[in-house]
Structure formats: structure tokens, C-alpha cells
Design a protein around this motif. Sequence first.
Motif, PDB file in Angstrom:
ATOM      1  N   GLY A 292       0.799  -1.229   0.000  1.00 19.76           N
ATOM      2  CA  GLY A 292       0.000   0.000   0.000  1.00 19.76           C
ATOM      3  C   GLY A 292       0.825   1.270   0.000  1.00 19.76           C
ATOM      4  O   GLY A 292       0.609   2.181   0.792  1.00 19.76           O
ATOM      5  N   LYS A 293       1.762   1.364  -0.920  1.00 19.14           N
ATOM      6  CA  LYS A 293       2.597   2.566  -1.001  1.00 19.14           C
ATOM      7  C   LYS A 293       1.859   3.703  -1.717  1.00 19.14           C
ATOM      8  O   LYS A 293       2.090   4.873  -1.446  1.00 19.14           O
ATOM      9  CB  LYS A 293       3.912   2.259  -1.736  1.00 19.14           C
ATOM     10  CG  LYS A 293       4.789   1.247  -1.006  1.00 19.14           C
ATOM     11  CD  LYS A 293       6.091   0.985  -1.716  1.00 19.14           C
ATOM     12  CE  LYS A 293       5.944   0.175  -2.979  1.00 19.14           C
ATOM     13  NZ  LYS A 293       5.532  -1.230  -2.766  1.00 19.14           N
ATOM     14  N   THR A 294       0.973   3.326  -2.647  1.00 13.08           N
ATOM     15  CA  THR A 294       0.343   4.351  -3.473  1.00 13.08           C
ATOM     16  C   THR A 294      -0.455   5.361  -2.650  1.00 13.08           C
ATOM     17  O   THR A 294      -0.388   6.564  -2.908  1.00 13.08           O
ATOM     18  CB  THR A 294      -0.589   3.691  -4.510  1.00 13.08           C
ATOM     19  OG1 THR A 294       0.082   2.554  -5.052  1.00 13.08           O
ATOM     20  CG2 THR A 294      -0.929   4.647  -5.618  1.00 13.08           C
ATOM     21  N   VAL A 295      -1.177   4.859  -1.679  1.00 14.75           N
ATOM     22  CA  VAL A 295      -2.020   5.779  -0.917  1.00 14.75           C
ATOM     23  C   VAL A 295      -1.147   6.735  -0.096  1.00 14.75           C
ATOM     24  O   VAL A 295      -1.479   7.909   0.086  1.00 14.75           O
ATOM     25  CB  VAL A 295      -3.047   5.012  -0.040  1.00 14.75           C
ATOM     26  CG1 VAL A 295      -2.365   4.245   1.071  1.00 14.75           C
ATOM     27  CG2 VAL A 295      -4.079   5.973   0.513  1.00 14.75           C
ATOM     28  N   GLN A 323      -2.382   3.249 -14.350  1.00 21.58           N
ATOM     29  CA  GLN A 323      -3.124   2.725 -13.222  1.00 21.58           C
ATOM     30  C   GLN A 323      -3.091   3.690 -12.036  1.00 21.58           C
ATOM     31  O   GLN A 323      -4.093   3.892 -11.360  1.00 21.58           O
ATOM     32  CB  GLN A 323      -2.508   1.397 -12.833  1.00 21.58           C
ATOM     33  CG  GLN A 323      -3.390   0.626 -11.926  1.00 21.58           C
ATOM     34  CD  GLN A 323      -2.807  -0.739 -11.742  1.00 21.58           C
ATOM     35  OE1 GLN A 323      -2.460  -1.409 -12.719  1.00 21.58           O
ATOM     36  NE2 GLN A 323      -2.654  -1.141 -10.521  1.00 21.58           N
ATOM     37  N   HIS A 324      -1.935   4.282 -11.809  1.00 18.04           N
ATOM     38  CA  HIS A 324      -1.834   5.293 -10.756  1.00 18.04           C
ATOM     39  C   HIS A 324      -2.779   6.450 -11.048  1.00 18.04           C
ATOM     40  O   HIS A 324      -3.439   6.977 -10.170  1.00 18.04           O
ATOM     41  CB  HIS A 324      -0.408   5.850 -10.689  1.00 18.04           C
ATOM     42  CG  HIS A 324       0.531   4.953  -9.938  1.00 18.04           C
ATOM     43  ND1 HIS A 324       0.145   4.156  -8.912  1.00 18.04           N
ATOM     44  CD2 HIS A 324       1.863   4.774 -10.065  1.00 18.04           C
ATOM     45  CE1 HIS A 324       1.185   3.500  -8.439  1.00 18.04           C
ATOM     46  NE2 HIS A 324       2.248   3.847  -9.130  1.00 18.04           N
ATOM     47  N   TRP A 325      -2.785   6.821 -12.288  1.00 19.13           N
ATOM     48  CA  TRP A 325      -3.607   7.952 -12.682  1.00 19.13           C
ATOM     49  C   TRP A 325      -5.084   7.662 -12.405  1.00 19.13           C
ATOM     50  O   TRP A 325      -5.801   8.468 -11.825  1.00 19.13           O
ATOM     51  CB  TRP A 325      -3.374   8.259 -14.160  1.00 19.13           C
ATOM     52  CG  TRP A 325      -4.186   9.392 -14.664  1.00 19.13           C
ATOM     53  CD1 TRP A 325      -4.196  10.670 -14.187  1.00 19.13           C
ATOM     54  CD2 TRP A 325      -5.133   9.342 -15.720  1.00 19.13           C
ATOM     55  NE1 TRP A 325      -5.083  11.423 -14.896  1.00 19.13           N
ATOM     56  CE2 TRP A 325      -5.674  10.639 -15.842  1.00 19.13           C
ATOM     57  CE3 TRP A 325      -5.560   8.338 -16.582  1.00 19.13           C
ATOM     58  CZ2 TRP A 325      -6.627  10.948 -16.799  1.00 19.13           C
ATOM     59  CZ3 TRP A 325      -6.510   8.644 -17.539  1.00 19.13           C
ATOM     60  CH2 TRP A 325      -7.035   9.938 -17.644  1.00 19.13           C
ATOM     61  N   ILE A 387       8.934   9.206  -7.247  1.00 26.30           N
ATOM     62  CA  ILE A 387       9.321   8.241  -8.261  1.00 26.30           C
ATOM     63  C   ILE A 387       8.954   6.855  -7.780  1.00 26.30           C
ATOM     64  O   ILE A 387       9.437   6.392  -6.750  1.00 26.30           O
ATOM     65  CB  ILE A 387      10.834   8.330  -8.532  1.00 26.30           C
ATOM     66  CG1 ILE A 387      11.128   9.720  -9.090  1.00 26.30           C
ATOM     67  CG2 ILE A 387      11.276   7.247  -9.507  1.00 26.30           C
ATOM     68  CD1 ILE A 387      12.555   9.949  -9.425  1.00 26.30           C
ATOM     69  N   ASP A 388       8.064   6.225  -8.527  1.00 28.45           N
ATOM     70  CA  ASP A 388       7.638   4.885  -8.131  1.00 28.45           C
ATOM     71  C   ASP A 388       8.581   3.862  -8.751  1.00 28.45           C
ATOM     72  O   ASP A 388       9.116   4.064  -9.829  1.00 28.45           O
ATOM     73  CB  ASP A 388       6.203   4.635  -8.600  1.00 28.45           C
ATOM     74  CG  ASP A 388       5.596   3.413  -7.916  1.00 28.45           C
ATOM     75  OD1 ASP A 388       6.153   2.965  -6.892  1.00 28.45           O
ATOM     76  OD2 ASP A 388       4.559   2.913  -8.395  1.00 28.45           O
ATOM     77  N   GLU A 389       8.770   2.753  -8.079  1.00 29.91           N
ATOM     78  CA  GLU A 389       9.675   1.699  -8.560  1.00 29.91           C
ATOM     79  C   GLU A 389      10.998   2.315  -8.972  1.00 29.91           C
ATOM     80  O   GLU A 389      11.479   2.141 -10.089  1.00 29.91           O
ATOM     81  CB  GLU A 389       9.042   0.952  -9.738  1.00 29.91           C
ATOM     82  CG  GLU A 389       7.653   0.400  -9.462  1.00 29.91           C
ATOM     83  CD  GLU A 389       7.629  -0.702  -8.397  1.00 29.91           C
ATOM     84  OE1 GLU A 389       8.695  -1.271  -8.112  1.00 29.91           O
ATOM     85  OE2 GLU A 389       6.554  -0.951  -7.843  1.00 29.91           O
ATOM     86  N   GLN A 390      11.588   3.019  -8.029  1.00 30.21           N
ATOM     87  CA  GLN A 390      12.755   3.832  -8.337  1.00 30.21           C
ATOM     88  C   GLN A 390      13.911   3.037  -8.947  1.00 30.21           C
ATOM     89  O   GLN A 390      14.686   3.567  -9.726  1.00 30.21           O
ATOM     90  CB  GLN A 390      13.228   4.587  -7.100  1.00 30.21           C
ATOM     91  CG  GLN A 390      13.699   3.714  -5.948  1.00 30.21           C
ATOM     92  CD  GLN A 390      15.191   3.549  -5.916  1.00 30.21           C
ATOM     93  OE1 GLN A 390      15.906   4.348  -6.471  1.00 30.21           O
ATOM     94  NE2 GLN A 390      15.648   2.482  -5.270  1.00 30.21           N
ATOM     95  N   VAL A 541       5.368  -4.759 -12.479  1.00 32.41           N
ATOM     96  CA  VAL A 541       5.228  -3.812 -11.390  1.00 32.41           C
ATOM     97  C   VAL A 541       3.843  -3.209 -11.290  1.00 32.41           C
ATOM     98  O   VAL A 541       3.246  -2.792 -12.259  1.00 32.41           O
ATOM     99  CB  VAL A 541       6.254  -2.650 -11.507  1.00 32.41           C
ATOM    100  CG1 VAL A 541       7.617  -3.130 -11.130  1.00 32.41           C
ATOM    101  CG2 VAL A 541       6.221  -2.040 -12.879  1.00 32.41           C
ATOM    102  N   GLY A 542       3.358  -3.222 -10.079  1.00 31.26           N
ATOM    103  CA  GLY A 542       2.230  -2.366  -9.735  1.00 31.26           C
ATOM    104  C   GLY A 542       0.829  -2.787 -10.145  1.00 31.26           C
ATOM    105  O   GLY A 542      -0.124  -2.349  -9.555  1.00 31.26           O
ATOM    106  N   VAL A 543       0.699  -3.613 -11.166  1.00 30.38           N
ATOM    107  CA  VAL A 543      -0.645  -3.892 -11.662  1.00 30.38           C
ATOM    108  C   VAL A 543      -1.492  -4.554 -10.576  1.00 30.38           C
ATOM    109  O   VAL A 543      -1.050  -5.435  -9.871  1.00 30.38           O
ATOM    110  CB  VAL A 543      -0.575  -4.781 -12.925  1.00 30.38           C
ATOM    111  CG1 VAL A 543      -1.957  -5.236 -13.338  1.00 30.38           C
ATOM    112  CG2 VAL A 543       0.089  -4.016 -14.044  1.00 30.38           C
TER     113      VAL A 543
HETATM  114 MG    MG Z   1       3.076   0.198  -6.407  1.00 34.13          MG
END
Ligand code: MG
Length: 679
Positions: A292-295, A323-325, A387-390, A541-543
Motif C-alpha cells: 500500500g505505497k500508493t495511498v 493505473q496510478h492515474w 518516483i515509483d519503482e525507483q 510492477v504495480g498492476v
Molecule cells: Mg506500487
Amino acid sequence: MSKPGALPGATPATAAKLAQLGIRTHSDLVLHLPLRYEDETRLTAVADLRPGVPAQVEAEIVDASVQYRPRRQLVVRVHDAAGGELVLRFLNFYGSQQKQLAVGRRLRIFGEPRGGFLGDEMVHPRYRLVAEGEALPEAMTPIYPATAGLSQLALRKCIDLALQQADLGETLPEPLRRKLRLAPFADSVQLLHHPTPAISLAELSGRAHPAWRRIKFDELLAQQLSLRRAHEARRAKTAPPLPAKGALTKKLLGALPFKLTAAQRRVWGEIAHDLGQPHPMQRLLQGDVGSGKTVVAALAMLQAVENGHQAALMAPTEILAEQHWRKLSQWLAPLGLEIAWLSGSLKKKEKAAMAEAISSGRAPLAIGTHALIEEAVDFPKLGLAIIDEQHRFGVRQRLTLREKGKNPHQLMMSATPIPRTLAMSYYADLDVSVIDELPPGRQPVLTKLVSEARRDEVIARIRDACDAGRQAYWVCPLIEESEKLQLQTAVDTFERLRAELPELKVGLVHGRLKGEEKAAVMGAFAAGEVELLVATTVIEVGVDVANASLMVIEHAERFGLSQLHQLRGRVGRGADDSVCILLYAHPLGETARARLKVIFENADGFEIARQDLHLRGPGEFLGSRQSGVPLLRFADLEADADLLDAARAAAETMLRDYPDAADRHVERWLGGKRDLLKV
Ligand code: MG
Ligand code: ADP
């Protein structure tokens, strides 16, 4: 200390070769330490040679000829004093060499014998012409890392000169050196370049010798010092303070369909505090896949906006950025905030419109791919860059986003956990927050290793899962060498699965689809219209599709550990029991087997990363491109963890009490490599 170009005894050609080895100064030469040593203090009779065991032989040439079978080569036959015959083969040779190796000449030959067609032979041995009765060296011979066109002899000459001319003065303050019981620097380098006869090969090779310990310590110390300096330089910069006001963040927290976990609350507190400071935050947010990093990122962005600043979020792939968007739009639109969206696949006109929304300051939030840094977009009030997934970005790219603003705060996120030792060395300049807890209700993913021979059972399993209303991923075999082949494989896999599972709705997503095509497939999968999604690692990543509870990874043995962990993290996000099937093909190589064992036995990303580091070593684990910090040549973060701790403490003491010595130390180790240090 000397400047570049002032290398002793080096012609311009040699200097160029040395530069290829990263050697630019006297000090670099002094610190160019032997890779290994060879024992030339003894002679071995040809009769006593053992295949694979390097040895030195002295013998006379009895025959030398160029042969053409199987290919052109110089073949030299020699006899030693006891009459043993050895064949030397040179596949590449110069005319001068051919002349030199004339019948009757006496040679000292060092090489690895092997059993050949005509008896014992050595391929490309090192050799030297000698006179009868010439004395043997008394000490081990150092063998240096070299490069084509730069011989050991030439290197040795340069290094020996540097040892005489360079400043080998102590950089460690005496009280510190004594306390740490470290050998003096000058003695240590002299000994490693010119071991005394009493030292055995075993002692030198093990790298546990006090001289090696001193060098490893110094290397770690230089790294710690330079990272701390970078840290201080950052503290000296000013950034817009963005204190927590709560106006927007509280609204988001109230509107979320879930409550933050304790770990999320803690890291959010750390970030919120940093943002309020007048220095640029540089924080790494680590959390396993799905933690839960996105939130947390969304909250940070809102805190910037509350203060009248802009925030940007950059993700490494179009799928992830999109997806973030979507997710952030869903969360933040009710707050009346405009979110600009920028990706490479937008039409020119759309891009221009988005860029305008950002540069006019109308859009307080921007989300996108590399397009954010590549396009001519101005951020008049950038307060926070995320920066995500740096680890997917290079240093340069991270810097560029930051440079879009005036010392904005920076948050980097990663699900590839960095083991403690690595974090302490390569990332010492970053503050780190860790989400060490998954949201409640997550199901552990059951991992199965299944041989390719049982593919049919796997197909049946997918059918059952989809019949029960669930969804599945099928990850295509990885073809790293060729993008074209990768694409072909993905299409083939898709066709084959469609034929095998005619009753299912099957979708395909790969890196070569246009942005909108990708979005359409992902959208259909998220909406449940596609039941089986065939994908390349673009979904790594991330999906995030909670209803997908089955994943098959074909040719799992070809994937890296962090890739497997990330891929597996795509399932286990909903309430259903999730399964990840790793299909593998025989025969398995040793490392592939080791990797599969690790992923099978471990669910915890940190443990997996630790083992990955162990299997691969930090050089590959990080890549210097991504770390921006010179990789360690001598110290081993795992084996020398005690030295790392000591170096960390010593760096602190030196910066406080002996700043001049600290300067000299960094200059010695990194003086010629300053360009790498602008992290
Ligand atoms: Mg993520
Ligand atoms: P990652 O850390 O891998 O980026 P995400 O931010 O994508 O993870 O979160 C994974 C999923 O968990 C998302 O669907 C997200 O909305 C959900 N989530 C995040 N935090 C919580 C929470 N505290 N409780 C329940 N679900 C959460």
C-alpha cells in the motif's frame, strides 16, 4: 596528490588503456590491487603436472611450428630437464613472438596444464625467456586486473613507479587506527603489491590478511564519507517547507474505503514531518509488493497541494502510470483537483494540453511516465517529486525530475527491498521508511513448482479457476536477448492458449502495444471481461486486479528473483486463495535451481532480496548506473559487515574531529572518480 594526466611512466597510449580500467591518478594506480597471485617461486617437473592446477615449468624449445589444423596456431614443443614434454599452443600470436620462440631457447612457463591429444599441453601460457640458472622470484607474483593491450609487465611498471611517487601517508588519524586495530596504509599496499616471501598464497588469496582488511576498511570508509558529505550538502539546501495542514489529506483519509495500516500511518508521519522541513526531503519508501505505497504517495502529494505547490508522480511503465492515474483520479477527483496525465503515447495535441495545464500551474498534480521529464514541461511550483519503482530508473532520470523544480522534496518508492547492508552503504544518503505490514485480509500466495511436462494439468486448473469466476495471469517466457523474439513468443503463447482454452476470453498485453491498446486490454481485465491475461513482464510492477488469483509463469527458471517476487505479488490481492505456478523446463542449471528454491521457500521480499544479493553480489544487484555510487571492489558487504559498521562510525568521528583527514581520504579513493558522485 596528482592530477589526471600525470600518471607516472605512462605514455598517452598506456594512459588511455589505464583510463579504461578506471585509473586516472597516482592513487588509482596504488589502489589497483592484484586480483590474485601466482606462485612462481617454484618449478614443477612436467611429469608432476596435474590438469587444471596452475604451475610453473622451465623447459627448452625443441620444436616450433605454425599449424593449420583445426585452425591457424603456433605450436611449441618444449622439454624440461627430466625429459618431460609439454606442448604450448598460441591461437593468437605475433610474428615477433614466433621469432622469439626459436628452437634451443629456454623458457619459464606459467599456465594451467590440460591433457591434450599429444600429451600435456598449455594454451596461451604466460612465458618468459630465461638464462640457465636464473634465480626464481622469492615472493608471489601479483596478477592485476588488466585490459587488452596492457600487459601485466606494463601495469606492474606503472604501479611500482606510483608506489614510489604517490603520497602513501596515513589518512586515518592514529588514535582511530589503533582503536580499530588496523594495519598502516602504506605497509598494507606495499605488501599487497609486493608480498614478502614468507606469505603464502593461501593467506593472500583469502583476503582476510590484515593488509586486505585495511584496504577494505578504507574503501568502505571512503564510501561512507562521500555519502555523508552528499547528505550534508543536501541539508544545506533550502526547499519550500510544506507543513501538514490536513485540509486535503484528512478528506482523503475520510473518503478511503479502508483504514491505513499501522505501518502506513507511521511512514506517512515520517514523510509528513520531512515535508514540513525547509530542506529537501530525500526519502526512500520501501514496502513489499502490495503493502500500500500508493495511498501514502497520494497523501504526500496532497500535503504539497495544501501548501499551494505542485506534485509529480513518475512511474516506469505506461501500464503502471496509467493505473496510478486512474486510482488517484478516483481518490482525488472528489476533492476537486485536476490531475494532468502525461505519457509517450498521447497524441501531440493532448500532450500540449497537458503540458499547458501543468505549466500554467492549473493542474496541481501530474502523473506520468518518462514523458514527464522528456517533454518540455515546466512545473512552476514543483514542491514534491515522487518516483515509483525507483530501481527502474537511472540516476540521471531521477535527477532530471528533481531539476524540474527548485530543490523539491523527493520521495522514492520501491518494492525491491534493499537489504540492510546495502542500504547502509549505497543508500546511506537516503532516509528510509519501511512499510513492514500488509493490509489485513491478504491471503498468502501458495507457490508451486511444476515441470513443463505437466502443462496440461495447469491448463485444466486455469479452466476451473475461471469457471469459478476468478481470473488468471499467464506470464510468457522471458527472452532477454531479443525484443523481437520476446514479442513473437508472447503472440505465440497467446494463440496457443486461446486454442487450448477456447471457452475463455483471453487477452494479450506486451510492451509493444500502443498506450491505448494496452489501456483497453488492462481495462477489460480489471472489469472482468478478459478472464485470462497473457502478458510479458510489463505486468511485473504495480498492476492491481484483486479478482486475479492464479498466476502461471512459464519458464520461471529464466527470471530473476526480484522479477519472480514482483510477478507473484500480482496475485493474493483479493479475498480468494491465490496460487502461483512456476512452470520450469529441464535441465535446470545450478543458479536457476537455487533461485527457484528461494522463491518457493520465501514469501518475504526482504529475505528474497537478501538471498538475491547473496546469489548475485552487489555489483549486479544494483548496477552502478542505478546506484550512482562507485561499486565496491574489495569489500564484500555480507562477509565484511563488521567492517562496514566500523567504517560508518569512523566516518562520523572523522567528519566531526578530523575533517582534513577525511578530505584526504576521499581524495585518495575517489579523487579520480568525482563524476560518478553527483547522486
Ligand atoms: Mg506500487
Ligand atoms: P504497492 O505497495 O505494491 O504499490 P498498492 O499501493 O498498489 O501496493 O496497494 C495494493 C492494494 O491494496 C491497492 O488495491 C490498495 O488500494 C490497497 N490498500 C492499500 N492500503 C490498504 C489498507 N490499509 N487496507 C486495505 N487495502 C489497502
